[in-house]
Design a protein around this motif. Structure first.
Motif, PDB file in Angstrom:
ATOM      1  N   ALA A 154       0.843  -1.202   0.000  1.00 61.90           N
ATOM      2  CA  ALA A 154       0.000   0.000   0.000  1.00 61.90           C
ATOM      3  C   ALA A 154       0.878   1.252   0.000  1.00 61.90           C
ATOM      4  CB  ALA A 154      -0.918  -0.005   1.220  1.00 61.90           C
ATOM      5  N   TYR A 155       1.898   1.233   0.842  1.00 64.90           N
ATOM      6  CA  TYR A 155       2.780   2.394   0.971  1.00 64.90           C
ATOM      7  C   TYR A 155       3.524   2.666  -0.342  1.00 64.90           C
ATOM      8  CZ  TYR A 155       6.411   5.502   2.723  1.00 64.90           C
ATOM      9  OH  TYR A 155       7.251   6.576   2.901  1.00 64.90           O
ATOM     10  N   ILE A 156       4.136   1.595  -0.889  1.00 66.01           N
ATOM     11  CA  ILE A 156       4.945   1.762  -2.099  1.00 66.01           C
ATOM     12  C   ILE A 156       4.075   2.182  -3.294  1.00 66.01           C
ATOM     13  CG2 ILE A 156       6.381   0.516  -3.797  1.00 66.01           C
ATOM     14  CD1 ILE A 156       7.384  -1.184  -1.354  1.00 66.01           C
ATOM     15  N   SER A 157       2.927   1.472  -3.481  1.00 68.28           N
ATOM     16  CA  SER A 157       2.124   1.787  -4.669  1.00 68.28           C
ATOM     17  C   SER A 157       1.436   3.152  -4.550  1.00 68.28           C
ATOM     18  CB  SER A 157       1.102   0.685  -4.947  1.00 68.28           C
ATOM     19  OG  SER A 157       0.306   0.465  -3.815  1.00 68.28           O
ATOM     20  N   ALA A 158       0.945   3.491  -3.337  1.00 65.18           N
ATOM     21  CA  ALA A 158       0.202   4.754  -3.197  1.00 65.18           C
ATOM     22  C   ALA A 158       1.123   5.965  -3.151  1.00 65.18           C
ATOM     23  CB  ALA A 158      -0.659   4.710  -1.941  1.00 65.18           C
ATOM     24  N   LEU A 159       2.216   5.865  -2.374  1.00 59.27           N
ATOM     25  CA  LEU A 159       3.047   7.057  -2.144  1.00 59.27           C
ATOM     26  C   LEU A 159       4.331   7.071  -2.971  1.00 59.27           C
ATOM     27  CD1 LEU A 159       2.525   7.269   1.727  1.00 59.27           C
ATOM     28  CD2 LEU A 159       1.321   8.555  -0.042  1.00 59.27           C
ATOM     29  N   VAL A 160       5.017   5.913  -3.089  1.00 52.86           N
ATOM     30  CA  VAL A 160       6.293   5.904  -3.821  1.00 52.86           C
ATOM     31  C   VAL A 160       6.038   5.957  -5.325  1.00 52.86           C
ATOM     32  CG1 VAL A 160       8.472   4.692  -4.197  1.00 52.86           C
ATOM     33  CG2 VAL A 160       7.407   4.652  -1.935  1.00 52.86           C
ATOM     34  N   PHE A 161       5.141   5.060  -5.824  1.00 53.14           N
ATOM     35  CA  PHE A 161       4.833   5.068  -7.264  1.00 53.14           C
ATOM     36  C   PHE A 161       3.805   6.141  -7.623  1.00 53.14           C
ATOM     37  CE2 PHE A 161       5.812   0.240  -7.637  1.00 53.14           C
ATOM     38  CZ  PHE A 161       7.167   0.521  -7.552  1.00 53.14           C
TER      39      PHE A 161
END
Length: 469
Positions: free
Chosen positions: A426-433
């Motif tokens: 959730a963190y990587i897809s929502a905020l990083v990507f």
């Protein structure tokens, strides 16, 4: 309507009536399909009562003030810790009581019931004292503003101080369920929530001799409603028609049984805490996208909770069936019950998911018509609904482990699915990507799929059949 249909309908009504009147409690023989029906119906109604009450409560309180609603939100997040303990202990109580009933050892079931209730009283009295003395500090710790604390601390005092009513209501209902008396559990909640709905406005807005108490009134009403239901439960345990009937001589502490209950409940508590803490983190990620997106997400989750309730009811029936059949030395029947319950749950959840995929926007707009809220809420419903059929099996199989007293396996599965997979994704897809909210929704769906697959693989290995409780 053909003769065939009339006959089927009459049969359905007949069984429905037996299910809610609680005539049948023996589920180790006969038709598995009928057993699932007899246990699920009262449990589904019980769950629906809970969600209706939650909606009514918020509806009344939102007429008081914004602070009042916020107070409930903050207090609820602390009360989840009480829920975790109560749910963990309840899982253990259901597993042990169901096992004893399956073994035809009613005396053993009575001993387990007394130990579970004693543990519940002890824990909730300790928490209650903390709640009464430190209500203001608890709200401050949760980030409440000074005026919110001034207006709302009475609610927190009453709710946490009176948590014994929550704990015992949960626990004694779990004992009834394990014994196969699911209908008594249902009637206890009908009483508690019915009283609550009547008393809520009287205590919040004042009525006759009752002064206007504002948000505190909601907690007072809740305590009276739940407390009355607990007295009703105790009455049935001592004088009633349930399978387990307590006598004065049963009221002794048995530390061996108590330790066993604590051991089984630790897994249940851990499962609940892993689940709730991951929701809190997801909320935190969602709050990055502004209050309208967050509101859409919150509404979508509320709507889903409402339709998940019947599924929880069915999953709970799997726990009782597994416990009783293992006690009766019928592990294969226990396993067949689980796959059958899973199938029925998947049919139900599949139907609901179609409704969400087609009518998502309409459903969200009933609650809030702001375009951005509707857009994010509808997207959330649609993406999460894609995993519903997996979710149906995941829930049932997880509860089956718990019913067998194997609370460790679902804890491991929850850890892997929620903490090691869902949160990072959730963190990587929502905020990083930079995918935004849809990244969070996808993470929720994929985690549920992973959970179901892991649960089924572990369940097929069959180690749960050897667990002793």
């Amino acid at each position: 309507m053909t003769h065939q249909h009339t006959h089927s309908f009459k049969k359905f009504i007949h069984y429905f009536w037996i299910a809610i009147s609680g005539k049948e409690t023996e589920f180790t023989t006969g038709s598995i399909r009928k057993a699932i029906f007899m246990l699920s119906i009262p449990m589904i109604l019980e769950m629906l009562m809970e969600s209706i009450f939650a909606l009514v409560d918020i509806a009344y309180v939102s007429r008081v003030s914004v602070n009042a609603v916020a107070t409930i939100g903050l207090t609820e997040s602390v009360i989840t810790l009480v829920y975790a303990l109560a749910i963990g202990l309840s899982m253990a109580a259901t597993a042990v009581v169901a096992r004893r009933i399956g073994e035809k050892d009613v005396q053993g079931a009575r001993i387990a019931a007394v130990q579970a209730i004693s543990l519940g009283v002890l824990i909730s009295v300790l928490i209650g004292v903390v709640g009464i003395v430190y209500a203001k500090d608890i709200l401050a710790l949760m980030g409440g503003e000074p005026e919110l604390i001034a207006e709302g601390y009475g609610y927190t005092q009453w709710l946490i101080g009176g948590n014994i009513t929550i704990t015992l209501l949960f626990l004694i209902n779990a004992i009834f369920r394990g014994a196969g008396n699911a209908s008594i559990a249902m009637w206890a909640l009908v009483l508690s929530n019915g009283l609550n709905i009547i008393l809520d406005p009287m205590f919040i807005f004042g009525f006759g001799p009752i002064p206007e108490m504002g948000v505190k009134g909601a907690a007072v009403a809740t305590n009276i409603g739940r407390g009355t239901a607990v007295l009703f439960q105790l009455g049935i345990l001592f004088f009633g028609w349930g399978k387990i009937k307590l006598l004065a001589k049963d009221l002794v502490l048995n530390f061996k049984v108590m330790l066993n209950l604590i051991k089984v409940s630790l897994g249940g508590i851990a499962q609940f805490l892993i689940g709730t803490s991951s929701w809190i983190f997801l909320m935190r990620i969602m709050s990055e996208f502004g209050s309208e997106v967050l509101a859409g997400y919150t509404i979508a989750i509320r709507v889903m909770m409402f339709t998940l309730m019947p599924s929880w009811g069915m999953s709970n029936s799997a726990a009782t069936l597994v416990g009783q059949n293992l006690g009766a030395k019928q592990p294969d029947r226990a396993e067949r019950s689980v796959w059958k319950t899973g199938k029925y749950n998947a049919i139900f959840m599949g139907t609901v998911s179609l409704g969400y995929l087609i009518f998502a926007k309409t459903i969200i707009s009933w609650f809030n018509a702001t375009p951005e809220v509707v857009k994010s809420g509808a997207l959330c419903l649609q993406v999460i609904a894609l995993g519903y059929i997996f979710y149906a099996y995941g829930m049932v199989v997880t509860q089956a482990f718990n019913g067998a007293g194997d609370t460790k396996t679902p804890t491991k599965i929850n850890l892997i699915s929620f903490w090691f997979f869902q949160l990072p994704l959730a963190y990587i897809s929502a905020l990083v990507f930079g995918w935004g909210a849809i990244g969070v929704f996808l993470a929720i769906t994929l985690a549920e799929v992973l959970l179901a697959v892991l649960a089924m693989i572990w369940f097929k290995k069959g180690k749960w059949k050897e667990v002793q409780v």
